[in-house]
Design a protein around this motif. Sequence first.
Motif, PDB file in Angstrom:
ATOM      1  N   HIS A  67       6.319   6.268   0.142  1.00  0.00           N
ATOM      2  CA  HIS A  67       6.589   6.992   1.387  1.00  0.00           C
ATOM      3  C   HIS A  67       6.483   6.041   2.583  1.00  0.00           C
ATOM      4  CE1 HIS A  67       6.806  10.551   3.976  1.00  0.00           C
ATOM      5  NE2 HIS A  67       5.933   9.918   4.740  1.00  0.00           N
ATOM      6  N   SER A  68       5.479   5.195   2.586  1.00  0.00           N
ATOM      7  CA  SER A  68       5.303   4.239   3.680  1.00  0.00           C
ATOM      8  C   SER A  68       6.441   3.215   3.705  1.00  0.00           C
ATOM      9  CB  SER A  68       3.952   3.529   3.562  1.00  0.00           C
ATOM     10  OG  SER A  68       2.909   4.469   3.721  1.00  0.00           O
ATOM     11  N   MET A  69       6.877   2.786   2.534  1.00  0.00           N
ATOM     12  CA  MET A  69       8.017   1.870   2.463  1.00  0.00           C
ATOM     13  C   MET A  69       9.273   2.559   2.997  1.00  0.00           C
ATOM     14  SD  MET A  69       7.363   0.081  -1.250  1.00  0.00           S
ATOM     15  CE  MET A  69       8.823  -0.966  -1.196  1.00  0.00           C
ATOM     16  N   GLU A  70       9.455   3.810   2.623  1.00  0.00           N
ATOM     17  CA  GLU A  70      10.609   4.582   3.084  1.00  0.00           C
ATOM     18  C   GLU A  70      10.588   4.724   4.609  1.00  0.00           C
ATOM     19  OE1 GLU A  70      12.665   8.835   1.943  1.00  0.00           O
ATOM     20  OE2 GLU A  70      10.472   8.727   1.990  1.00  0.00           O
ATOM     21  N   ASP A  71       9.414   4.968   5.179  1.00  0.00           N
ATOM     22  CA  ASP A  71       9.288   5.082   6.639  1.00  0.00           C
ATOM     23  C   ASP A  71       9.721   3.795   7.333  1.00  0.00           C
ATOM     24  OD1 ASP A  71       8.336   7.674   6.424  1.00  0.00           O
ATOM     25  OD2 ASP A  71       6.229   7.130   6.781  1.00  0.00           O
ATOM     26  N   VAL A  72       9.295   2.662   6.808  1.00  0.00           N
ATOM     27  CA  VAL A  72       9.672   1.369   7.394  1.00  0.00           C
ATOM     28  C   VAL A  72      11.185   1.171   7.296  1.00  0.00           C
ATOM     29  CG1 VAL A  72       9.513  -1.138   7.057  1.00  0.00           C
ATOM     30  CG2 VAL A  72       7.436   0.256   7.113  1.00  0.00           C
ATOM     31  N   ASP A  89       7.918 -10.343   2.962  1.00  0.00           N
ATOM     32  CA  ASP A  89       6.763 -10.722   2.134  1.00  0.00           C
ATOM     33  C   ASP A  89       5.885  -9.513   1.837  1.00  0.00           C
ATOM     34  OD1 ASP A  89       7.613 -13.349   2.111  1.00  0.00           O
ATOM     35  OD2 ASP A  89       6.161 -14.028   3.616  1.00  0.00           O
ATOM     36  N   LEU A  90       5.631  -8.687   2.857  1.00  0.00           N
ATOM     37  CA  LEU A  90       4.821  -7.488   2.673  1.00  0.00           C
ATOM     38  C   LEU A  90       5.498  -6.536   1.687  1.00  0.00           C
ATOM     39  CD1 LEU A  90       2.545  -5.479   3.303  1.00  0.00           C
ATOM     40  CD2 LEU A  90       3.819  -4.839   5.386  1.00  0.00           C
ATOM     41  N   LEU A  91       6.790  -6.338   1.838  1.00  0.00           N
ATOM     42  CA  LEU A  91       7.516  -5.421   0.951  1.00  0.00           C
ATOM     43  C   LEU A  91       7.557  -5.942  -0.482  1.00  0.00           C
ATOM     44  CD1 LEU A  91      10.307  -4.430   3.450  1.00  0.00           C
ATOM     45  CD2 LEU A  91       8.526  -2.915   2.555  1.00  0.00           C
ATOM     46  N   LEU A  92       7.687  -7.248  -0.654  1.00  0.00           N
ATOM     47  CA  LEU A  92       7.643  -7.810  -2.005  1.00  0.00           C
ATOM     48  C   LEU A  92       6.255  -7.646  -2.619  1.00  0.00           C
ATOM     49  CD1 LEU A  92       9.899 -10.963  -1.559  1.00  0.00           C
ATOM     50  CD2 LEU A  92      10.385  -8.962  -3.001  1.00  0.00           C
ATOM     51  N   THR A  93       5.211  -7.743  -1.797  1.00  0.00           N
ATOM     52  CA  THR A  93       3.856  -7.474  -2.279  1.00  0.00           C
ATOM     53  C   THR A  93       3.735  -6.013  -2.704  1.00  0.00           C
ATOM     54  OG1 THR A  93       2.958  -9.200  -0.842  1.00  0.00           O
ATOM     55  CG2 THR A  93       1.402  -7.550  -1.654  1.00  0.00           C
ATOM     56  N   CYS A  94       4.370  -5.119  -1.947  1.00  0.00           N
ATOM     57  CA  CYS A  94       4.388  -3.697  -2.319  1.00  0.00           C
ATOM     58  C   CYS A  94       5.074  -3.500  -3.664  1.00  0.00           C
ATOM     59  CB  CYS A  94       5.101  -2.871  -1.248  1.00  0.00           C
ATOM     60  SG  CYS A  94       4.207  -2.739   0.314  1.00  0.00           S
ATOM     61  N   THR A  95       6.164  -4.228  -3.898  1.00  0.00           N
ATOM     62  CA  THR A  95       6.855  -4.069  -5.182  1.00  0.00           C
ATOM     63  C   THR A  95       5.994  -4.593  -6.333  1.00  0.00           C
ATOM     64  OG1 THR A  95       8.098  -6.159  -5.022  1.00  0.00           O
ATOM     65  CG2 THR A  95       9.162  -4.167  -4.135  1.00  0.00           C
ATOM     66  N   ASP A  96       5.194  -5.628  -6.064  1.00  0.00           N
ATOM     67  CA  ASP A  96       4.258  -6.106  -7.089  1.00  0.00           C
ATOM     68  C   ASP A  96       3.234  -5.012  -7.414  1.00  0.00           C
ATOM     69  OD1 ASP A  96       5.541  -8.562  -7.122  1.00  0.00           O
ATOM     70  OD2 ASP A  96       4.017  -9.576  -5.889  1.00  0.00           O
ATOM     71  N   GLU A 122      -0.960  -1.431   6.095  1.00  0.00           N
ATOM     72  CA  GLU A 122      -0.141  -2.482   6.708  1.00  0.00           C
ATOM     73  C   GLU A 122       1.250  -1.966   7.069  1.00  0.00           C
ATOM     74  OE1 GLU A 122      -0.236  -6.584   5.241  1.00  0.00           O
ATOM     75  OE2 GLU A 122      -1.800  -5.898   3.850  1.00  0.00           O
ATOM     76  N   LEU A 123       1.848  -1.179   6.188  1.00  0.00           N
ATOM     77  CA  LEU A 123       3.167  -0.605   6.473  1.00  0.00           C
ATOM     78  C   LEU A 123       3.091   0.367   7.644  1.00  0.00           C
ATOM     79  CD1 LEU A 123       4.352  -0.045   2.806  1.00  0.00           C
ATOM     80  CD2 LEU A 123       5.366  -1.647   4.436  1.00  0.00           C
ATOM     81  N   GLN A 124       2.036   1.173   7.688  1.00  0.00           N
ATOM     82  CA  GLN A 124       1.863   2.101   8.799  1.00  0.00           C
ATOM     83  C   GLN A 124       1.670   1.356  10.108  1.00  0.00           C
ATOM     84  OE1 GLN A 124      -1.373   4.538   7.357  1.00  0.00           O
ATOM     85  NE2 GLN A 124       0.017   5.984   6.354  1.00  0.00           N
ATOM     86  N   ALA A 125       0.920   0.267  10.076  1.00  0.00           N
ATOM     87  CA  ALA A 125       0.719  -0.538  11.285  1.00  0.00           C
ATOM     88  C   ALA A 125       2.049  -1.119  11.757  1.00  0.00           C
ATOM     89  CB  ALA A 125      -0.291  -1.662  11.014  1.00  0.00           C
ATOM     90  N   ASN A 137       0.082  -8.573  14.986  1.00  0.00           N
ATOM     91  CA  ASN A 137       0.347  -9.342  13.779  1.00  0.00           C
ATOM     92  C   ASN A 137      -0.549  -8.921  12.630  1.00  0.00           C
ATOM     93  OD1 ASN A 137       2.339 -10.891  14.935  1.00  0.00           O
ATOM     94  ND2 ASN A 137       0.858 -12.306  15.832  1.00  0.00           N
ATOM     95  N   HIS A 138      -1.560  -8.114  12.912  1.00  0.00           N
ATOM     96  CA  HIS A 138      -2.474  -7.678  11.867  1.00  0.00           C
ATOM     97  C   HIS A 138      -3.033  -6.316  12.237  1.00  0.00           C
ATOM     98  CE1 HIS A 138      -5.706  -8.726  14.635  1.00  0.00           C
ATOM     99  NE2 HIS A 138      -5.046  -9.835  14.864  1.00  0.00           N
ATOM    100  N   LEU A 139      -3.782  -5.743  11.324  1.00  0.00           N
ATOM    101  CA  LEU A 139      -4.386  -4.441  11.575  1.00  0.00           C
ATOM    102  C   LEU A 139      -5.503  -4.580  12.596  1.00  0.00           C
ATOM    103  CD1 LEU A 139      -4.633  -3.153   7.909  1.00  0.00           C
ATOM    104  CD2 LEU A 139      -3.039  -2.409   9.664  1.00  0.00           C
ATOM    105  N   PRO A 140      -5.703  -3.546  13.419  1.00  0.00           N
ATOM    106  CA  PRO A 140      -6.794  -3.620  14.387  1.00  0.00           C
ATOM    107  C   PRO A 140      -8.137  -3.635  13.673  1.00  0.00           C
ATOM    108  CG  PRO A 140      -5.818  -1.428  14.380  1.00  0.00           C
ATOM    109  CD  PRO A 140      -4.978  -2.298  13.479  1.00  0.00           C
TER     110      PRO A 140
END
Length: 150
Positions: A67-72, A89-96, A122-125, A137-140
């Motif tokens: 769902h978070s990937m879909e939102d992005v 890179d983040l999305l490829l990590t999600c696929t892993d 991370e996706l929500q951020a 560039n990162h989460l608060p």
Amino acid sequence: MFDEEGYRKLFVEESRENHENIVNNLLALETGGDDQQAAIDEIFRSAHTLKGMSASMGFDAMEHLCHSMEDVFSLIRSGRREVTVSLTDLLLTCTDAIEGMLDAIEAGGAPSDEQSASLVLELQAFAEEEEGGESRNHLPVRRPPRPGSG
């Protein structure tokens, strides 16, 4: 009679196809292929399908990640966000993580939020960064109050 094992096997088989489609299209985006919009649309569709299938099978952790990937990708499709190297890179990590979840499901288990919770954040951020117009560039980091300040 309900054949849970049969449904699980079918779920894993179809999910692996969608997972592969996401990975292949992310790699196409990364290499700058000719039809970027088609790759984005394919990723969105596969993430949407994985989300729905995960929800129907009760695999909540996988559903939340998809769902978070879909939102992005919804933001990317609408032109409100660009595909960047760090996002890829983040999305490829999600696929892993999805691949690991599918391995767990195939083995008879269920994926846990531990495998995906930080990726969902991370996706929500990333999505909120666009909505709020902020550049993060990162989460608060939540810091405890300083002694004597409260």
